[in-house]
Design an enzyme around this catalytic site. Structure first.
Site, short mmCIF file in Angstrom:
data_model
loop_
_atom_site.label_atom_id
_atom_site.label_comp_id
_atom_site.label_asym_id
_atom_site.label_seq_id
_atom_site.Cartn_x
_atom_site.Cartn_y
_atom_site.Cartn_z
N GLY A 10 0.82 -1.20 0.00
CA GLY A 10 0.00 0.00 0.00
C GLY A 10 0.85 1.24 0.00
O GLY A 10 2.06 1.21 0.24
N VAL A 11 0.20 2.35 -0.25
CA VAL A 11 0.83 3.66 -0.24
C VAL A 11 1.39 3.93 1.15
O VAL A 11 0.84 3.44 2.15
CB VAL A 11 -0.23 4.73 -0.63
CG1 VAL A 11 0.30 6.14 -0.43
CG2 VAL A 11 -0.69 4.52 -2.06
N LYS A 16 0.05 -0.01 6.98
CA LYS A 16 0.63 -1.35 6.89
C LYS A 16 1.35 -1.76 8.16
O LYS A 16 1.16 -2.88 8.66
CB LYS A 16 1.58 -1.43 5.69
CG LYS A 16 0.92 -1.16 4.36
CD LYS A 16 1.91 -1.18 3.21
CE LYS A 16 3.02 -0.15 3.31
NZ LYS A 16 2.59 1.26 3.25
N SER A 17 2.16 -0.89 8.72
CA SER A 17 2.92 -1.23 9.92
C SER A 17 2.00 -1.48 11.11
O SER A 17 2.22 -2.41 11.90
CB SER A 17 3.92 -0.13 10.27
OG SER A 17 4.91 -0.03 9.27
N ASP A 37 10.91 0.22 5.30
CA ASP A 37 11.60 1.38 5.88
C ASP A 37 12.89 0.99 6.59
O ASP A 37 13.85 1.76 6.61
CB ASP A 37 10.68 2.13 6.83
CG ASP A 37 9.57 2.88 6.12
OD1 ASP A 37 9.63 3.03 4.88
OD2 ASP A 37 8.62 3.33 6.79
#
Length: 183
Positions: A10-11, A16-17, A37
């Site tokens: 996803g953007v 997400k995290s 990241d």
């Protein structure tokens, strides 16, 4: 038993995290959270916003910033290395929840590298205005990344499941993922 891998795509700022962390708390088996990241953070500071790492160029769309990302040779190798590292972790029997922003065929590369494992792809979605608001509230995001990624991240990708983080909390998204894939 073969490792299971959940690919969250996803953007940036889609959630997400947060979903990955919620999943880790509820799955019957342990899952390692692998974040894009963390791999980007391995680059020397001088390559965080410069070639041959990654370059960011701001343009304007509808009066709002849009940040284009261009990967140089070192940046491309870092992202390719991440995908291979994930496959190596899975080969050791680790279940993984991968949190990534997949552009330019990233999902296809994952599916090829992870073909020996149970892989579940999850599209993490939210409307652009929600993503831009979240992005603006975060100190670790360039304003305009969400706008540029929005049309590119999910293009041509068919998911096993999609979740909308503007309608569901991270916990509710994780519960849907857990139920769908019997985790």
């Amino acid at each position: 038993m073969a490792a299971k891998i959940i690919l969250l795509n996803g953007v940036g700022s889609a959630g997400k995290s947060s979903i990955a962390k919620a999943l880790q708390e509820m799955t019957a088996e342990p899952y390692l959270h692998v974040e894009m990241d963390a791999f980007l953070g391995m680059l020397p500071e001088a390559l965080q916003e410069n070639m041959p790492g990654f370059a960011y160029k701001t343009s304007w769309e509808d009066g709002k910033p849009s940040v284009t990302i261009e990967a140089g040779a070192v940046g491309r190798r870092a992202m390719q290395g991440m995908r291979h590292a994930i496959a190596a972790m899975a080969r050791q029997g680790n279940n993984l929840v991968v949190d990534d922003v997949m552009l330019d065929g990233g999902m296809a590369q994952y599916l090829e590298l992870l073909s020996d494992f149970a892989v579940f792809s999850v599209g993490v979605l939210a409307p652009l205005d929600v993503l831009e608001a979240r992005e603006g509230a975060r100190a670790d995001r360039l304003p305009g990344l969400a706008r540029w990624q929005f049309e590119r991240v999910h293009k041509g990708v068919v998911y096993d499941l999609e979740v909308d983080t503007s309608a569901l909390s991270p916990l509710e998204c994780a519960e849907r993922i857990q139920a769908k894939f019997h985790l």
